[in-house]
Design an enzyme around this catalytic site. Structure first.
Site, PDB file in Angstrom:
ATOM      1  N   HIS A 204       0.950  -1.269  -0.054  1.00 48.08           N
ATOM      2  CA  HIS A 204      -0.035   0.023  -0.015  1.00 48.08           C
ATOM      3  C   HIS A 204       0.846   1.275  -0.110  1.00 48.08           C
ATOM      4  CE1 HIS A 204      -3.207  -2.972   0.686  1.00 48.08           C
ATOM      5  NE2 HIS A 204      -3.811  -1.970  -0.119  1.00 48.08           N
ATOM      6  N   ARG A 311     -10.954   4.082  -1.530  1.00 47.22           N
ATOM      7  CA  ARG A 311     -10.368   3.270  -0.259  1.00 47.22           C
ATOM      8  C   ARG A 311     -10.718   3.896   0.909  1.00 47.22           C
ATOM      9  NH1 ARG A 311      -5.955   2.186  -4.178  1.00 47.22           N
ATOM     10  NH2 ARG A 311      -5.632  -0.091  -4.060  1.00 47.22           N
ATOM     11  N   ARG A 348     -15.758   1.840  -1.356  1.00 44.51           N
ATOM     12  CA  ARG A 348     -15.445   0.347  -0.951  1.00 44.51           C
ATOM     13  C   ARG A 348     -15.507   0.399   0.667  1.00 44.51           C
ATOM     14  NH1 ARG A 348      -9.830  -2.603  -1.930  1.00 44.51           N
ATOM     15  NH2 ARG A 348      -9.076  -0.958  -0.318  1.00 44.51           N
ATOM     16  N   GLU A 451     -10.882 -10.815  -5.346  1.00 44.92           N
ATOM     17  CA  GLU A 451      -9.512 -10.702  -4.903  1.00 44.92           C
ATOM     18  C   GLU A 451      -9.034 -11.987  -4.232  1.00 44.92           C
ATOM     19  OE1 GLU A 451      -8.662  -6.736  -2.912  1.00 44.92           O
ATOM     20  OE2 GLU A 451     -10.439  -7.092  -1.814  1.00 44.92           O
ATOM     21  N   ASN A 474      -4.304  -6.703  -7.300  1.00 46.10           N
ATOM     22  CA  ASN A 474      -3.379  -6.860  -6.015  1.00 46.10           C
ATOM     23  C   ASN A 474      -3.401  -7.884  -5.281  1.00 46.10           C
ATOM     24  OD1 ASN A 474      -2.858  -4.492  -7.548  1.00 46.10           O
ATOM     25  ND2 ASN A 474      -3.692  -3.146  -5.825  1.00 46.10           N
ATOM     26  N   ASP A 475      -4.539  -7.965  -4.865  1.00 48.55           N
ATOM     27  CA  ASP A 475      -4.703  -9.460  -3.788  1.00 48.55           C
ATOM     28  C   ASP A 475      -4.936 -10.669  -4.530  1.00 48.55           C
ATOM     29  OD1 ASP A 475      -4.565  -8.321  -1.190  1.00 48.55           O
ATOM     30  OD2 ASP A 475      -6.193  -7.104  -1.404  1.00 48.55           O
ATOM     31  N   ARG A 485       2.136  -9.630  -0.824  1.00 53.86           N
ATOM     32  CA  ARG A 485       2.478  -8.465  -1.693  1.00 53.86           C
ATOM     33  C   ARG A 485       3.264  -7.249  -0.918  1.00 53.86           C
ATOM     34  NH1 ARG A 485      -3.622  -5.940  -1.851  1.00 53.86           N
ATOM     35  NH2 ARG A 485      -2.770  -3.800  -2.258  1.00 53.86           N
ATOM     36  N   CYS A 522      -9.769  -3.138 -10.595  1.00 53.41           N
ATOM     37  CA  CYS A 522      -9.233  -1.919 -10.013  1.00 53.41           C
ATOM     38  C   CYS A 522      -7.887  -2.138  -9.370  1.00 53.41           C
ATOM     39  CB  CYS A 522     -10.326  -1.385  -8.955  1.00 53.41           C
ATOM     40  SG  CYS A 522     -10.674  -2.604  -7.694  1.00 53.41           S
TER      41      CYS A 522
HETATM   42  C1  PEP Z   1      -6.630  -4.897  -4.923  1.00 56.39           C
HETATM   43  O1  PEP Z   1      -6.526  -5.895  -4.027  1.00 56.39           O
HETATM   44  O2  PEP Z   1      -6.243  -4.972  -5.867  1.00 56.39           O
HETATM   45  C2  PEP Z   1      -7.326  -3.576  -4.500  1.00 56.39           C
HETATM   46  C3  PEP Z   1      -7.567  -2.900  -5.386  1.00 56.39           C
HETATM   47  O3  PEP Z   1      -7.422  -3.571  -3.403  1.00 56.39           O
HETATM   48  P1  PEP Z   1      -6.103  -2.873  -2.280  1.00 56.39           P
HETATM   49  O4  PEP Z   1      -4.968  -2.735  -3.391  1.00 56.39           O
HETATM   50  O5  PEP Z   1      -6.693  -1.962  -1.562  1.00 56.39           O
HETATM   51  O6  PEP Z   1      -6.087  -4.001  -1.503  1.00 56.39           O
HETATM   52 MG    MG Z   2      -7.260  -5.874  -2.342  1.00 57.18          MG
END
Ligand code: PEP
Ligand code: MG
Length: 592
Positions: A204, A311, A348, A451, A474-475, A485, A522
């Protein structure tokens, strides 16, 4: 001596500046420049704080019980001595008078210098005195905390003027780690780039760096040990390279590259209001990811046609357990909705946990503190369902904001069908409570984030209940490949091109399209030009990303032909090296 440090490139571009070393525990200290006429006042704040701390220490000494070990009194004397020592007080004043740092920043900058000196001492006893200096500085910062005028009291433009007074050198931040909550501080700060020792591409911290659109390198292991306060540093955010004290010729080369990328940026900016339509006439929706309501105008400015991911957890962070109440949340959501001037805003529900703890804690500290893997723990919707009162409060706040524009609710990390039932029960109750209270709200669509592999595989079941889905790559990558990650040690294995990831993506996009439900990506893949053609080929027509990425993605969309792309998809997905296969296929077709 010039050195090179390698890390993970997370935010493009080149930053050149002097290093400001900030300890992880000190990142929340305010960093701003004071105008020249404010310098005496700032030095005075330092003096007043020193007098207060001296008084506190004297009092402690006087009130020590007779039976207290005499080492305690001796320790207080050491602290008093350090407090008055000129290497702390005089040098701190220099940071204020010559660099125009605010007092807290000056103090923590000097603490960094002293900490280095202590670390390098041969004598173990002396080395340990570093903790004493830290404690003294801690006391001073606490006392000053109440008296900071803060950058916000400066008149508009004064920050810039103060910056000009402070000298022409831009500054880059070097830290071992920065907690996501602290990254929000930097949105308003003076740094033109940053480097951290830890972190991965989609940690993040990296995501916030990209949202700020400043060059950044994370996972640079030894950077904060090798780089010294005030060193000249080049951050190459494209290559993941950090050059420390470069030669004049290298510096000149990078200055040239910096100018080139500014020109390129200006060129791309001209696409801002061009609709994103492919060569074969397919309209593509380019949405913005935001972290705070204040990001709304930047999203519009970048040409986003709505917010695909707000977020909301950033509203909840760093508040010492004092979570935002319904009214405060409502105001934040309403402000975002109003800023988007009628365009849709997808809010979200909180995604707290994993590398986004409520309190200021870096991923590294988290791992140290908990030992467990928080990414598999009570995070996102799991946390919300474990705190039903808090969850309903957030739902009410979002629903109330829906009276001011088009709002959609997005639920993170749904993995189990049992959760779906609880989510809709909570929503129905929140709606009922608002009706009872006579509060206005509109009907809102509810979507799930895909995710977790379980949700991707069973997406058709989830879509029986949800109006739309948004794929959090991402997740999804983290959970599919079992790669944390945020962990730089396994960052090289974090692979968006992995066939398993592509398979889940394709299945999710395909199923949603077939069922006539809207599907967006996203995660960071949506804002990465390396994946635009692939996602278009899979049938994706909605991308949500940091506003700063929109222009580059739009350029790819404008040059793409989805007929050609869908024709090569099967070959790409079946290849051992899908990235190379896509490249070869595109070259054979003379582009997109
Ligand atoms: C993701 O996991 O791709 C996502 C958009 O959420 P975050 O990055 O906030 O976990
Ligand atoms: Mg995520």
């Amino acid at each position: 001596m010039s050195i090179q440090v390698f890390g993970i490139p997370v935010s493009r571009g080149v930053a050149i500046g002097r290093a400001v070393l900030v300890a992880s525990s000190r990142v929340d200290v305010a960093h701003y420049f004071v105008a020249v006429e404010q310098v005496p006042q700032e030095i005075d704040r330092l003096r007043v704080a020193r007098d207060v701390v001296a008084g506190e220490l004297e009092l402690l000494k006087r009130e020590l019980p007779a039976e207290a070990p005499h080492e305690l009194a001796a320790l207080l004397d050491v602290h008093l001595m350090l407090l008055h020592d000129e290497t702390l007080s005089d040098a701190t004043k220099v940071w204020i008078s010559e660099r125009h740092y605010n007092a807290e920043w000056a103090l923590s900058a000097q603490l960094e210098v002293l900490a280095r000196q202590f670390d390098e001492m041969e004598d173990a006893y002396l080395r340990e005195r570093k903790a004493d200096v830290e404690q003294v500085v801690e006391r001073l910062l606490r006392v000053m905390g109440g008296s900071s005028p803060g950058p916000s009291t400066l008149a508009p433009g004064a920050q810039k003027q103060a910056r000009d007074f402070a000298g022409e050198d831009p500054l880059v931040l070097v830290a071992s780690d920065v907690a996501p909550a602290d990254m929000m501080q930097f949105k308003r700060s003076v740094f033109t780039g940053f480097v951290t020792d830890v972190g991965g591409r989609t940690s993040h911290t990296a995501i916030v760096a990209r949202s700020m659109d400043i060059p950044a390198v994370v996972g640079a292991r030894e950077a904060s040990r090798l780089i010294r306060q005030d060193d000249w540093v080049i951050i190459d955010g494209d290559a993941g390279l950090v050059l420390v004290n470069p030669s004049p010729i290298v510096l000149e080369e990078y200055r040239f590259r910096q100018r080139q990328s500014e020109l390129e940026r200006a060129r791309l900016n001209r696409l801002r209001h061009t609709p994103a339509v492919t060569l074969d006439g397919q309209a593509v929706e380019l949405l913005a990811n935001i972290e705070l309501p204040g990001d709304g105008p930047a999203a519009l400015e970048a040409g986003a046609v709505g917010v695909g991911l707000f977020r909301s957890e950033f509203l909840f962070m760093n508040r010492n357990g004092d979570l935002p109440g319904e009214d405060e949340q409502f105001e934040a959501y309403r402000d975002a909705v109003l800023a988007l001037q009628g365009l849709p805003v997808t809010i979200r529900t909180v995604d707290i946990g994993a590398d986004k703890p409520l309190e200021r804690m870096s991923a590294q500290e988290l791992r140290h503190e908990h030992g467990l893997n928080p990414a598999l723990g009570l995070r996102a919707i799991r946390w919300s369902l474990a705190e039903p009162g808090m969850f309903r409060q957030q739902l009410r706040a979002i629903l109330r904001a829906s009276a001011f524009g088009k709002v959609r609710i997005l639920v993170p990390m749904v993995a189990h069908l049992g959760e779906v039932k609880l989510i809709f029960e909570a929503l129905a109750r929140a709606q009922h409570q608002l009706e009872e209270a006579g509060r206005a709200f509109s009907r809102v669509e509810v979507g799930a984030m895909i995710e977790v592999p379980a949700a991707a595989l069973m997406i058709d079941r989830f879509l029986r209940h949800f109006d739309f889905v948004s794929i959090g790559t991402n997740d999804l990558i983290q959970y599919t490949l079992a790669i944390d990650r945020a962990d730089e040690a396994v960052a090289h294995l974090y692979d968006a091109w992995h066939p398993a990831v592509l398979h889940l993506l394709q299945h999710s996009i395909d199923t949603a399209n077939r069922l006539g439900k809207s599907v967006c990506v996203c995660g960071e893949m949506a804002g990465d030009v390396a994946f635009t053609e692939l996602l278009l080929a899979m049938g994706l027509r909605s991308f949500s990303m940091h506003p700063a990425r929109i222009a580059s993605i739009k350029q790819r969309v404008l040059r793409a032909d989805t007929r050609t792309l869908s024709a090569v998809l099967r070959t790409v997905l079946e290849a051992d090296d899908p990235a190379a296969a896509l490249k070869a296929a595109l070259a054979a077709h003379g582009g997109g």
